[in-house]
Design a protein around this motif. Structure first.
Motif, mmCIF file in Angstrom:
data_model
loop_
_atom_site.group_PDB
_atom_site.id
_atom_site.type_symbol
_atom_site.label_atom_id
_atom_site.label_comp_id
_atom_site.label_asym_id
_atom_site.label_seq_id
_atom_site.Cartn_x
_atom_site.Cartn_y
_atom_site.Cartn_z
ATOM 1 N N GLU A 137 41.531 74.402 7.015
ATOM 2 C CA GLU A 137 40.362 75.060 7.608
ATOM 3 C C GLU A 137 40.546 75.254 9.114
ATOM 4 O O GLU A 137 40.164 76.288 9.657
ATOM 5 N N ARG A 157 40.303 78.958 10.756
ATOM 6 C CA ARG A 157 39.359 79.196 11.852
ATOM 7 C C ARG A 157 40.098 79.638 13.131
ATOM 8 O O ARG A 157 39.621 80.498 13.862
ATOM 9 N N VAL A 172 35.678 80.028 5.177
ATOM 10 C CA VAL A 172 35.557 80.462 6.572
ATOM 11 C C VAL A 172 35.084 81.908 6.643
ATOM 12 O O VAL A 172 35.767 82.821 6.165
#
Length: 188
Positions: free
Chosen positions: A5, A9, A37
């Motif tokens: 993640e 991001r 996301v």
């Protein structure tokens, strides 16, 4: 936030908002992060050559890097022909290539291979993330390499445990670098 993640991001923040994928089991945490996301568009390709060709075409049409997600060394190898074409065209691509968990590599499972060795001929930038705390920074460096002028192929190898373990957060993408695409002496 896990390593996968933090990487997704970082990619979105760095302007890489589409990922052409042909994942396998070692990339499932990254696939989950692609779904979680906001701002990241995931496009499934049924063959790695389609995935790498789509990323090349995306760059040629839009002028900004796309990313790929490929399954281990054999997946990368299946996409190398279109990465060759992309390299010759100075296309910017961020390849994410899954890898076995770091502690599992020594068992030499059937799909174990030298991913860095496979990536080097078609990539200007290659790195294997050593742990989940470095994944976002490694991803930011890959984005910076892909966005340099002229564009280049950056390949980040993501061991499964670096994707599922806890990460520090999002990394800043370094400022774009411009490489000379001609010889100043020849111009002179």
């Amino acid at each position: 936030m896990n390593g996968a993640e933090s990487l997704v991001r970082t990619m979105v923040k760095g302007g890489v908002d589409v990922c052409f994928t042909n994942p396998g089991t070692s990339e499932m945490h990254f696939v989950a992060a692609l779904d979680r996301v906001p701002g990241m568009r995931c496009v499934l390709g049924l063959f790695e050559g389609v995935v790498t060709g789509a990323a090349d075409g995306y760059y040629r049409m839009k002028g900004t890097p796309a990313s790929t997600l490929l399954h281990l060394g054999p997946g990368l190898a299946n996409g190398l022909a279109n990465l060759h074409n992309a390299k010759k065209a100075n296309s910017g691509i961020v390849n994410i290539v899954g890898q076995h968990a770091v502690y599992h590599i020594d068992y030499n499972a059937p799909l174990t291979s030298d991913i860095e060795g496979l990536a080097r001929p078609m990539s200007s930038w290659v790195r294997t993330s050593p742990n989940s705390k470095s994944v976002a920074a490694d991803g930011a460096a890959a984005i910076a390499a892909a966005k340099s002028a002229p564009g280049q192929i950056a390949t980040l190898i993501l061991p499964a445990d670096t994707a599922w373990n806890e990460a520090d957060g999002i990394a800043e993408v370094p400022a774009e670098q411009q490489r000379a695409s001609y010889s100043p002496q020849a111009v002179e």
